[in-house]
Enzyme design. Structure first.
Site, PDB file in Angstrom:
ATOM      1  N   ASN A  89       0.802  -1.225   0.000  1.00  5.39           N
ATOM      2  CA  ASN A  89       0.000   0.000   0.000  1.00  5.39           C
ATOM      3  C   ASN A  89       0.837   1.279   0.000  1.00  5.39           C
ATOM      4  O   ASN A  89       0.353   2.321  -0.421  1.00  5.39           O
ATOM      5  CB  ASN A  89      -0.924  -0.051   1.230  1.00  5.39           C
ATOM      6  CG  ASN A  89      -1.564   1.271   1.533  1.00  5.39           C
ATOM      7  OD1 ASN A  89      -2.489   1.694   0.835  1.00  5.39           O
ATOM      8  ND2 ASN A  89      -1.073   1.963   2.554  1.00  5.39           N
ATOM      9  N   TYR A 162       3.414   8.694 -11.529  1.00  7.57           N
ATOM     10  CA  TYR A 162       2.435   7.964 -10.709  1.00  7.57           C
ATOM     11  C   TYR A 162       1.640   6.969 -11.567  1.00  7.57           C
ATOM     12  O   TYR A 162       1.470   5.802 -11.183  1.00  7.57           O
ATOM     13  CB  TYR A 162       1.508   8.984 -10.040  1.00  7.57           C
ATOM     14  CG  TYR A 162       0.539   8.406  -9.043  1.00  7.57           C
ATOM     15  CD1 TYR A 162       0.968   8.027  -7.776  1.00  7.57           C
ATOM     16  CD2 TYR A 162      -0.804   8.249  -9.352  1.00  7.57           C
ATOM     17  CE1 TYR A 162       0.073   7.508  -6.844  1.00  7.57           C
ATOM     18  CE2 TYR A 162      -1.702   7.737  -8.430  1.00  7.57           C
ATOM     19  CZ  TYR A 162      -1.253   7.363  -7.177  1.00  7.57           C
ATOM     20  OH  TYR A 162      -2.135   6.845  -6.263  1.00  7.57           O
ATOM     21  N   ALA A 163       1.143   7.424 -12.724  1.00 10.26           N
ATOM     22  CA  ALA A 163       0.330   6.554 -13.579  1.00 10.26           C
ATOM     23  C   ALA A 163       1.135   5.331 -14.021  1.00 10.26           C
ATOM     24  O   ALA A 163       0.636   4.197 -13.998  1.00 10.26           O
ATOM     25  CB  ALA A 163      -0.183   7.339 -14.786  1.00 10.26           C
ATOM     26  N   ALA A 164       2.398   5.565 -14.398  1.00 13.13           N
ATOM     27  CA  ALA A 164       3.240   4.440 -14.838  1.00 13.13           C
ATOM     28  C   ALA A 164       3.445   3.456 -13.693  1.00 13.13           C
ATOM     29  O   ALA A 164       3.363   2.235 -13.877  1.00 13.13           O
ATOM     30  CB  ALA A 164       4.584   4.968 -15.339  1.00 13.13           C
ATOM     31  N   SER A 165       3.684   3.986 -12.474  1.00 13.89           N
ATOM     32  CA  SER A 165       3.920   3.098 -11.331  1.00 13.89           C
ATOM     33  C   SER A 165       2.670   2.277 -11.021  1.00 13.89           C
ATOM     34  O   SER A 165       2.749   1.093 -10.692  1.00 13.89           O
ATOM     35  CB  SER A 165       4.355   3.895 -10.096  1.00 13.89           C
ATOM     36  OG  SER A 165       3.280   4.647  -9.554  1.00 13.89           O
TER      37      SER A 165
HETATM   38  P1  NAP Z   1      -0.770   8.372   2.459  1.00 13.99           P
HETATM   39  O1  NAP Z   1      -1.857   8.873   3.339  1.00 13.99           O
HETATM   40  O2  NAP Z   1       0.209   9.357   1.916  1.00 13.99           O
HETATM   41  O3  NAP Z   1       0.000   7.204   3.225  1.00 13.99           O
HETATM   42  C1  NAP Z   1       1.076   6.571   2.617  1.00 13.99           C
HETATM   43  C2  NAP Z   1       1.968   6.032   3.719  1.00 13.99           C
HETATM   44  O4  NAP Z   1       3.083   5.394   3.072  1.00 13.99           O
HETATM   45  C3  NAP Z   1       2.542   7.140   4.621  1.00 13.99           C
HETATM   46  O5  NAP Z   1       2.445   6.766   5.972  1.00 13.99           O
HETATM   47  C4  NAP Z   1       3.981   7.211   4.159  1.00 13.99           C
HETATM   48  O6  NAP Z   1       4.902   7.597   5.187  1.00 13.99           O
HETATM   49  C5  NAP Z   1       4.247   5.775   3.758  1.00 13.99           C
HETATM   50  N1  NAP Z   1       5.431   5.710   2.907  1.00 13.99           N
HETATM   51  C6  NAP Z   1       5.810   6.577   1.930  1.00 13.99           C
HETATM   52  N2  NAP Z   1       6.986   6.208   1.415  1.00 13.99           N
HETATM   53  C7  NAP Z   1       7.376   5.098   2.072  1.00 13.99           C
HETATM   54  C8  NAP Z   1       8.526   4.264   2.017  1.00 13.99           C
HETATM   55  N3  NAP Z   1       9.527   4.529   1.154  1.00 13.99           N
HETATM   56  N4  NAP Z   1       8.605   3.210   2.844  1.00 13.99           N
HETATM   57  C9  NAP Z   1       7.627   2.951   3.746  1.00 13.99           C
HETATM   58  N5  NAP Z   1       6.516   3.710   3.869  1.00 13.99           N
HETATM   59  C10 NAP Z   1       6.395   4.776   3.040  1.00 13.99           C
HETATM   60  O7  NAP Z   1      -1.392   7.607   1.192  1.00 13.99           O
HETATM   61  P2  NAP Z   1      -2.886   7.041   0.980  1.00 13.99           P
HETATM   62  O8  NAP Z   1      -3.696   8.110   0.372  1.00 13.99           O
HETATM   63  O9  NAP Z   1      -3.358   6.333   2.181  1.00 13.99           O
HETATM   64  O10 NAP Z   1      -2.597   6.005  -0.204  1.00 13.99           O
HETATM   65  C11 NAP Z   1      -2.193   4.680   0.062  1.00 13.99           C
HETATM   66  C12 NAP Z   1      -2.023   3.966  -1.273  1.00 13.99           C
HETATM   67  O11 NAP Z   1      -3.223   4.067  -2.042  1.00 13.99           O
HETATM   68  C13 NAP Z   1      -0.924   4.573  -2.143  1.00 13.99           C
HETATM   69  O12 NAP Z   1      -0.236   3.555  -2.821  1.00 13.99           O
HETATM   70  C14 NAP Z   1      -1.691   5.416  -3.134  1.00 13.99           C
HETATM   71  O13 NAP Z   1      -1.007   5.594  -4.332  1.00 13.99           O
HETATM   72  C15 NAP Z   1      -2.951   4.590  -3.319  1.00 13.99           C
HETATM   73  N6  NAP Z   1      -4.094   5.352  -3.769  1.00 13.99           N
HETATM   74  C16 NAP Z   1      -4.585   6.377  -3.023  1.00 13.99           C
HETATM   75  C17 NAP Z   1      -5.673   7.085  -3.484  1.00 13.99           C
HETATM   76  C18 NAP Z   1      -6.251   8.225  -2.707  1.00 13.99           C
HETATM   77  O14 NAP Z   1      -7.171   8.883  -3.211  1.00 13.99           O
HETATM   78  N7  NAP Z   1      -5.813   8.476  -1.494  1.00 13.99           N
HETATM   79  C19 NAP Z   1      -6.261   6.756  -4.716  1.00 13.99           C
HETATM   80  C20 NAP Z   1      -5.733   5.704  -5.447  1.00 13.99           C
HETATM   81  C21 NAP Z   1      -4.660   5.005  -4.967  1.00 13.99           C
HETATM   82  P3  NAP Z   1       5.357   9.142   5.274  1.00 13.99           P
HETATM   83  O15 NAP Z   1       4.154   9.880   5.724  1.00 13.99           O
HETATM   84  O16 NAP Z   1       6.494   9.130   6.242  1.00 13.99           O
HETATM   85  O17 NAP Z   1       5.786   9.520   3.869  1.00 13.99           O
END
Ligand code: NAP
Length: 252
Positions: A89, A162-165
């Site tokens: 995640n 982001y889209a590519a990842s």
């Molecule tokens: P978030 O609130 O930013 O939480 C992401 C967490 O990942 C943060 O605690 C962050 O820690 C941690 N993280 C970042 N880099 C890291 C690393 N190198 N190693 C370990 N932990 C790391 O994100 P979210 O919105 O919950 O999203 C979670 C996932 O869902 C992501 O993959 C995102 O792309 C995907 N997603 C989200 C949405 C949306 O609308 N929110 C939509 C589609 C997909 P730090 O705070 O210290 O950086």
């Protein structure tokens, strides 16, 4: 898969979607290995799960660091003796246009901006998925690897990186489901739309407004709606090798 007494690792569990998934899986009786860079966030997630009678351990680790990831999964198996699930995640956004121009080119997306997102979202998912699969095979555990993709995997302005990842992690799930089925490991991806989390809060308000107008459900998703989907995928043994879209009907 029976969630009660299973052991599930979640990356990026210190806030947002990862935290919501942790609460929902703890409520279902899973023991959890919570991984994040942010140790304070991990503590907060632990506090949010205190009502549930499960074993939860915190691992402060960087998903982009191969040695750190290897050591973390080693510790998880030492601590719990098994591993039945991983939610890949952890993810970041660093949006920007490929090239900006006004009377000529004024800026280009820096390589660092591109690579930072690829490193966390794609390489981090690869490393954690690889280690989780290796541990499941070594310990003879049937399991599930679940990658969090995004509706942006179809391509979106300002999100080259982001889209590519997110296209990549969806493809990992399909590929791994074929490679790992013989070990009783299922691999699935979820492609959320726009969900109310700190990550979404980084978007400009006008971008959120524009997006909500485009969503047939006319709202952003709740973190619980993604957490419910995670639970459904773990529990339904016939879901495999697919990307489940949970996006209110938005199409990019
Ligand atoms: P978030 O609130 O930013 O939480 C992401 C967490 O990942 C943060 O605690 C962050 O820690 C941690 N993280 C970042 N880099 C890291 C690393 N190198 N190693 C370990 N932990 C790391 O994100 P979210 O919105 O919950 O999203 C979670 C996932 O869902 C992501 O993959 C995102 O792309 C995907 N997603 C989200 C949405 C949306 O609308 N929110 C939509 C589609 C997909 P730090 O705070 O210290 O950086």
């Amino acid at each position: 898969m029976e969630l009660k007494n299973s052991v599930i690792a979640i990356t990026g569990a210190g806030q947002g979607l990862g935290q919501s998934m942790a609460i929902s899986l703890a409520q279902a009786g899973s023991h959890l290995a919570l991984i994040d860079l942010n140790s304070q966030g991990l503590e907060e997630t632990l506090q949010a799960c205190t009502d549930f009678d499960t074993n939860i351990k915190l691992y402060c680790a960087d998903v982009t660091d191969e040695q750190d990831v290897e050591a973390t999964f080693e510790r998880i198996v030492d601590d719990f003796g098994q591993l039945n699930g991983l939610v890949n995640n952890a993810g970041i956004l660093r949006d920007g246009l490929l090239v900006k121009s006004k009377d000529g080119v004024i800026s280009k997306m820096p390589l660092e901006q591109f690579s930072s997102v690829i490193n966390v979202n794609l390489t981090g998912t690869f490393l954690c998925g690889r280690e989780a699969a290796a541990k499941m095979i070594e310990t003879g555990c049937a399991g599930v690897i679940l990658n969090i993709s995004s509706v942006a995997r179809a391509g979106n302005i300002g999100q080259t990186n982001y889209a590519a990842s997110k296209a990549g992690v969806a493809t990992f799930a399909t590929t791994w489901s074929r490679e790992l089925a013989k070990y009783n490991i299922r691999c699935v991806a979820i492609a959320p739309g726009v969900i109310k989390t700190p990550m979404a809060a980084e978007m400009r308000p006008e971008a959120i407004e524009r997006l909500e107008a485009m969503i047939p459900c006319h709202r952003m998703g709740e973190t619980s709606e993604i957490a419910n989907t995670v639970k459904f995928i773990f529990e339904n043994d016939y879901v495999n090798g697919r990307v489940i879209e949970v996006d209110g009907g938005i199409r990019m």
